[in-house]
Scaffold this active site. Structure first.
Site, PDB file in Angstrom:
ATOM      1  N   ALA A  25       0.832  -1.208   0.000  1.00  0.00           N
ATOM      2  CA  ALA A  25       0.000   0.000   0.000  1.00  0.00           C
ATOM      3  C   ALA A  25       0.864   1.255   0.000  1.00  0.00           C
ATOM      4  O   ALA A  25       0.598   2.216  -0.728  1.00  0.00           O
ATOM      5  CB  ALA A  25      -0.931  -0.005   1.205  1.00  0.00           C
ATOM      6  N   TYR A  26       1.900   1.248   0.814  1.00  0.00           N
ATOM      7  CA  TYR A  26       2.784   2.414   0.925  1.00  0.00           C
ATOM      8  C   TYR A  26       3.501   2.672  -0.395  1.00  0.00           C
ATOM      9  O   TYR A  26       3.517   3.800  -0.901  1.00  0.00           O
ATOM     10  CB  TYR A  26       3.792   2.166   2.043  1.00  0.00           C
ATOM     11  CG  TYR A  26       4.776   3.280   2.257  1.00  0.00           C
ATOM     12  CD1 TYR A  26       4.364   4.511   2.749  1.00  0.00           C
ATOM     13  CD2 TYR A  26       6.129   3.095   1.988  1.00  0.00           C
ATOM     14  CE1 TYR A  26       5.271   5.539   2.961  1.00  0.00           C
ATOM     15  CE2 TYR A  26       7.048   4.115   2.200  1.00  0.00           C
ATOM     16  CZ  TYR A  26       6.617   5.336   2.692  1.00  0.00           C
ATOM     17  OH  TYR A  26       7.521   6.349   2.895  1.00  0.00           O
TER      18      TYR A  26
END
Length: 249
Positions: free
Chosen positions: A156-157
């Site tokens: 996600a990051y």
């Protein structure tokens, strides 16, 4: 907070300026002679501590709270900087979230939160910066070298920072003729509380051994890169992603 009149100094806004890399950037820019606004989301004590450190070193600074994803709050932060100091020359967007989880297990509420801060927040801050920076200005966003390293658990990051890189490169070209540079800094593993949280000593040692320089980066390492981009020696660097990672990728 000390009251500061309008200034002939260059003026910088640093979001996420109360802790970690953002705080080190705020301190470095103040040491370089810029008047600084320390932007923070909610930790007023940390922001006041950062301001106190800068003021004790002779810097000009004040704190300002804003949710970077809220366009009204960000506009108010920029308004305050312009009213207090007379203009804005440098915007460093260091605020961000970093949830760690395999893709298969990630709570989608965490995905929404990281995207709100890292993608929408970058867009909102950059939009205000693009509207307001004076000629000779600089925008510095933050990406991550994890885009190249592809560490498991950072899906996600890393995805959010891929969006940041795309926005950075496009905005640099959209500001043609404005004499404003737009770049991103992509740190490798850096010894901040955000990065070290939840990692055991073995994991930290393994990560520190990966770069040819055989150590983790420090917030000061990254602040030095930002200071270069924000200063006169960095004026010919535009529309770039600088991977500040000790040679890890």
């Amino acid at each position: 907070m000390t009251s500061h009149p309008r200034t002939d100094r260059r003026v910088a806004i640093v979001t996420g300026g109360s802790r970690g890399i953002g705080r080190e950037v705020a301190q470095r820019l103040a040491a370089d002679g810029l008047a600084v606004v320390v932007g923070y989301a909610g930790n007023e004590k940390a922001a006041q501590d950062a301001v106190r450190t800068i003021e004790e070193a002779g810097g000009t600074v004040f704190p300002a709270r804003a949710d970077v994803a809220d366009e009204t709050e960000v506009a108010a932060l920029f308004d305050l900087a312009e009213t207090t100091y007379g203009g804005i020359d440098v915007v460093v967007h260091a605020a961000g979230r970093m949830p760690l989880s395999p893709v298969v297990d990630l709570d989608l509420a965490d995905l929404d939160a990281v995207y709100r801060t890292n993608i929408r927040g970058t867009f909102v801050v950059d939009q205000q910066a693009a509207r307001r920076l004076r000629p000779g200005g600089t925008i510095v966003n933050f990406s991550t070298s994890i885009l190249g390293l592809a560490f498991p658990g950072y899906g996600a990051y890393a995805a959010s920072k891929g969006a940041v890189e795309a926005l950075t490169l496009i905005l640099a070209r959209e500001l043609r003729g404005r004499d404003v540079t737009v770049n991103a800094v992509a740190p490798g593993p850096t010894a901040t509380d955000l990065f070290l949280d939840g990692k055991d000593e073995e994991t930290v040692a393994r990560l520190a051994a990966q770069p040819p320089l055989e150590r983790l980066g420090t917030p000061r390492d990254i602040a030095s890169v930002v200071a270069f981009l924000a200063g006169p020696d960095g004026r010919w660097v535009n529309g770039q992603v600088l991977r500040a990672n000790g040679g890890i990728v």
